[in-house]
Structures are given as structure tokens and as C-alpha cells.
Design a protein around this motif. Structure first.
Motif, PDB file in Angstrom:
ATOM      1  N   TYR A 225       0.839  -1.201   0.000  1.00  0.00           N
ATOM      2  CA  TYR A 225       0.000   0.000   0.000  1.00  0.00           C
ATOM      3  C   TYR A 225       0.874   1.250   0.000  1.00  0.00           C
ATOM      4  O   TYR A 225       0.648   2.201  -0.768  1.00  0.00           O
ATOM      5  CB  TYR A 225      -0.898  -0.037   1.231  1.00  0.00           C
ATOM      6  N   ARG A 226       1.899   1.245   0.825  1.00  0.00           N
ATOM      7  CA  ARG A 226       2.787   2.407   0.898  1.00  0.00           C
ATOM      8  C   ARG A 226       3.652   2.505  -0.350  1.00  0.00           C
ATOM      9  O   ARG A 226       3.894   3.595  -0.875  1.00  0.00           O
ATOM     10  CB  ARG A 226       3.647   2.312   2.161  1.00  0.00           C
ATOM     11  N   ASN A 227       4.117   1.358  -0.846  1.00  0.00           N
ATOM     12  CA  ASN A 227       4.943   1.358  -2.042  1.00  0.00           C
ATOM     13  C   ASN A 227       4.196   1.952  -3.235  1.00  0.00           C
ATOM     14  O   ASN A 227       4.734   2.791  -3.963  1.00  0.00           O
ATOM     15  CB  ASN A 227       5.381  -0.085  -2.355  1.00  0.00           C
ATOM     16  N   PRO A 268      14.339  10.094  -2.712  1.00  0.00           N
ATOM     17  CA  PRO A 268      15.332   9.522  -3.636  1.00  0.00           C
ATOM     18  C   PRO A 268      15.184   8.027  -3.841  1.00  0.00           C
ATOM     19  O   PRO A 268      16.003   7.404  -4.512  1.00  0.00           O
ATOM     20  CB  PRO A 268      16.660   9.848  -2.943  1.00  0.00           C
ATOM     21  N   GLY A 269      14.144   7.438  -3.290  1.00  0.00           N
ATOM     22  CA  GLY A 269      13.913   5.996  -3.397  1.00  0.00           C
ATOM     23  C   GLY A 269      13.390   5.459  -2.087  1.00  0.00           C
ATOM     24  O   GLY A 269      13.158   6.216  -1.140  1.00  0.00           O
ATOM     25  N   ASN A 303       9.726   3.640  -8.248  1.00  0.00           N
ATOM     26  CA  ASN A 303      10.516   3.855  -7.035  1.00  0.00           C
ATOM     27  C   ASN A 303      11.963   3.414  -7.214  1.00  0.00           C
ATOM     28  O   ASN A 303      12.884   4.040  -6.685  1.00  0.00           O
ATOM     29  CB  ASN A 303       9.873   3.132  -5.856  1.00  0.00           C
ATOM     30  N   ASP A 304      12.161   2.340  -7.971  1.00  0.00           N
ATOM     31  CA  ASP A 304      13.513   1.823  -8.173  1.00  0.00           C
ATOM     32  C   ASP A 304      14.389   2.765  -8.983  1.00  0.00           C
ATOM     33  O   ASP A 304      15.615   2.749  -8.856  1.00  0.00           O
ATOM     34  CB  ASP A 304      13.469   0.454  -8.873  1.00  0.00           C
ATOM     35  N   ARG A 305      13.780   3.584  -9.839  1.00  0.00           N
ATOM     36  CA  ARG A 305      14.608   4.462 -10.668  1.00  0.00           C
ATOM     37  C   ARG A 305      14.794   5.864 -10.058  1.00  0.00           C
ATOM     38  O   ARG A 305      15.447   6.711 -10.668  1.00  0.00           O
ATOM     39  CB  ARG A 305      14.030   4.579 -12.072  1.00  0.00           C
TER      40      ARG A 305
END
Length: 434
Positions: A225-227, A268-269, A303-305
């Protein structure tokens, strides 16, 4: 068996074992011991065991005075000898569940722990997995290992269940003691006994669910949910930058709505032991059912980038100051994954540093909580006007509260604040936010 164990819980006669003395296990062991249950902590790292037995704390959410008192009173001890499992009635597994190099679940620590428990498992023992994992782990992996290794039958000779850890390092309000707990056992009797054990120790609500898989999925939902929501905000951040709109001001305006909106913030991620990892567990398990978690996977990619995106933004700031990334002196402020803690697990700041160095930048960092990172790089000892003055860019990646940001603003040539931690600084001619 159920009534006998409930009586032993009520009379504080249960002996507790906690496997894994890290961010989850040590606070749990301390709370069990503080509640009056004789507790043994198990860990494969001798240095951790030695520190516990000396009453020396290494986890932020544990009070050293409590640990020392419990050890001195001999209600809590630690060991690397797993044969002592035969002396306990309740075993909590609190070991890491990272991702491997292919971004797939690595449950080797859970499996190894289960095999050790099976060697020494006795009748009328309660086993609970707390490590975050994919739905099905408790019944599909743990149960067969425990039964085959011990010759005992789950539900008949011992109880087994899952109760996900909920640890938020640095949270000043919610600790292990007062955070609500979810419990799902294999069978109603197991659920009732495990819930009773946690109620005897914790102040937070203990929520019983129908089976371990529900509890396992619940934990994945919390962090996915947060991701997903952070992924949404990070994507809007990139759009707002192109449109010349301040995303932080947008969020502040949106959160005035008293219903239907919860504020999430860009950065930043993602870092830490749960949010960056749990969606991978779910997407990996979903493929077993021919299902692709498209929304979740999209947020993961966004998020990963973000570390690379932040470096690209940093490069543009340097360009405006007539400076190339190659050879630029850059100070990264903060390498912990969240403010005011020393935990660097999955910290995006480490990725940012790596990308900056690959682009040819000369990188140093300052973090009052983290003196050294796994690459061997050490924090500069102190933030001074001389240090700040020689930097071409200061890049803020963690919002620590014990940093003099007015000093940073006064002497840094250029600042890229990815956490908006300098929002209250009035002079802003050298500050750019994510």
C-alpha cells in the motif's frame, strides 16, 4: 494441550525462545522478558550474543538499562547453541528475509531456522514465524520441515502460526510493546494460544485471523500500500518538475482535505526492511497463479529508478552552475534510510552515491548516525563552513533532525534537497527541492 498452554501463559511459566536478535528479535525478546517470561535469544553471530549477555544494546528501540537489568536478573540470556530450543515452550522466528541477486525472495534464513528448531522440537511447543514473507510460507515451507525433522504432528503435538513483525525504527510513539499484532495459526486452537501469548506481553490489540496465509498477506498489503502510493507521488514529482510546479506545495494543499486523502511524500527511493522488498514477494508468488500484479510492479519500477532520477536532477543543477558532473565535489547529507536512525538497509542514498561515483563525481558524505557504510567510506567528522564551501553540490538524501541546515544554506554553493527538510529556511536562492 491448548488448556495446558493457556494455563502456563497465565502463570508466566512459558519459556520463550527468539531466533534472530536484530531489529525485530531483540526488542521482542526484551518485551517477553520484561513481561516475566524467561527468555533465550538465539543468533548465529557471536558478537551479538556476547553484547546481549553483557547487557550492551545495539538496537535503537531497546533501552540499554532494561536490557542490562534483564540480563543481570538472568531472565534473559543469549546463545549461539540452538540445542537450547528443547528447553523452551514458545519459539519466535525473527530472521531476515531479503531478496537475492535476481530480486526473488531469499527465505534461506527461515528455512535454516526451521531445520534447527525441528532437531530439538518437543511436544506442546508453540512456533511462530514473524519474518515478512510470501503468503503460504508457514504452511507450505515451515510445517513440512518441522514435522519431518521432529516426527511430531502440527496441531496435535505442537502449534504453528504466523504473526508479522511491525517494527518502525525510530518511531517515538509506536514500539514493539504498544503496536497492534495480527495472529494467524494453523487451526483455531493454535491461533487462540498464540494470541494469548502476545496478549500477555503486549499492550496493543491482538487481532486474530483465520489462517497464517491471511496474516502473511496482511503484512504484504501494509507495505505494498505504501509502495504503490509513494510510487504515485514519485511519478507526479517528475511530472511536476517538467511543469514547473512544486510537488511539496501540492501535497500540503491536498492534505487539508479532512477525508479521502492521506499524504505520501517523494524521495530519492525507498529503503528499509519492508517497503522496498515486500512487493517483490507478492509479485513473485502471484506468478505461481498466472497473475501479474501490474499496478504494484509499475510502482516498483518508478521507485527503483528514483536514485538515478535524483542524480540526473543533480547534474542539471551542476550544469546551471557551469560545472560538469565528472570531477564535481558532491556532499551527500544522510545515508540512513530514514531520519534519526543508524539503519542503512536498502537505503536509496547508497544507490545515489554509487551512481554519482559512476558518473565521475567525487563523493563524500555526512551522517551523524552512520560513521561508516559497507563500501568502507566514512562520514566526514563534522559539517563546517570550510567543508561546505568547497563542495559544488550538497545533496540531501535523509532528513536527519540533528543537522544544522542553516549552516548548510549559508555556506553551500548549491543544494538539492530531496526530502524538503529545509522547507523552513527563508533564504532559498541556493536550494532546489525534488
Amino acid at each position: 494441550m491448548k488448556q495446558k498452554l493457556l494455563n502456563k501463559i497465565a502463570n508466566k511459566e512459558i519459556k520463550v525462545g527468539v531466533i534472530g536478535l536484530g531489529y525485530v528479535g531483540l526488542p521482542l525478546a526484551v518485551e517477553k522478558a520484561k513481561a516475566g517470561f524467561k527468555t533465550i535469544g538465539f543468533d548465529i553471530q557471536p558478537q551479538k550474543v556476547e553484547m546481549v549477555n553483557q547487557g550492551r544494546n545495539y538496537i535503537g528501540d531497546v533501552v540499554e538499562g532494561d536490557l542490562k537489568s534483564l540480563v543481570q536478573s538472568e531472565i534473559l540470556l543469549a546463545t549461539t547453541d540452538f540445542s537450547f530450543i528443547k528447553n523452551v515452550d514458545f519459539v519466535a522466528i525473527c530472521v531476515p528475509t531479503p531478496l537475492d541477486e535476481h530480486q526473488q525472495p531469499d527465505i534461506s534464513y527461515v528455512e535454516a531456522s526451521a531445520k534447527e528448531i525441528a532437531k530439538y522440537l518437543t511436544e506442546e511447543t508453540i512456533v511462530v514465524l514473524e519474518s515478512t514473507t510470501y503468503p503460504g510460507t508457514t504452511e507450505e515451507l515451515l510445517k513440512p520441515i518441522l514435522e519431518e525433522g521432529s516426527g511430531l504432528v502440527c496441531g496435535q503435538d505442537f502449534y504453528l502460526g504466523f504473526s508479522p513483525e511491525r517494527v518502525d525504527p525510530g518511531n517515538l510513539i509506536y514500539k514493539t510493546k504498544n503496536t497492534p499484532k495480527v495472529v494467524g495459526g494453523i487451526g483455531q486452537d493454535a491461533t487462540e494460544v498464540i494470541a494469548a501469548m502476545y496478549r500477555a506481553v503486549l499492550d496493543g490489540e491482538v487481532k486474530e485471523v483465520s489462517c497464517p496465509a491471511v496474516a502473511e498477506m496482511e503484512k504484504i498489503l501494509e507495505n505494498t500500500y505504501r509502495n504503490v502510493n509513494i510510487g504515485l507521488i514519485n511519478e507526479l514529482t517528475m511530472l511536476c518538475d517538467r511543469m514547473g510546479i512544486n510537488i511539496w506545495e501540492v501535497i500540503d494543499a491536498a492534505k487539508t482535505k479532512p477525508y479521502g486523502f492521506q499524504a505520501f511524500y517523494p524521495g530519492p527511493g525507498l529503503g528499509g526492511h519492508c517497503i522496498p522488498l515486500d512487493p517483490y514477494y507478492l509479485s513473485w508468488k502471484a506468478r505461481e497463479y498466472g497473475f501479474h500484479t501490474s499496478m504494484i510492479e509499475s510502482s516498483m519500477m518508478i521507485n527503483d529508478r528514483m536514485p538515478e532520477y535524483c542524480v540526473m536532477r543533480a547534474s542539471k543543477i551542476l550544469n546551471r552552475h557551469k560545472k560538469a558532473m565528472g570531477g564535481a565535489q558532491i556532499l551527500v547529507l544522510g545515508v540512513a534510510y530514514k531520519q534519526d536512525i543508524d539503519d542503512c538497509r536498502e537505503s536509496p542514498a547508497l544507490r545515489v552515491i554509487d551512481v554519482l561515483q559512476r558518473e565521475g563525481a567525487i563523493v563524500s558524505y555526512y551522517d551523524p548516525w552512520v560513521p561508516k557504510i559497507k563500501t568502507g567510506m566514512e562520514s566526514i567528522p563534522e559539517l563546517t563552513k570550510d567543508v561546505l564551501g568547497k563542495m559544488d553540490l550538497v545533496l540531501i538524501t535523509t532528513a536527519h533532525t540533528n543537522v544544522d541546515y542553516e549552516l548548510v544554506q549559508k555556506y553551500a554553493k548549491a543544494i538539492f534537497d530531496t526530502k524538503n527538510v529545509m522547507k523552513d529556511i527563508k533564504a532559498r536562492d541556493n536550494i532546489e527541492v525534488l
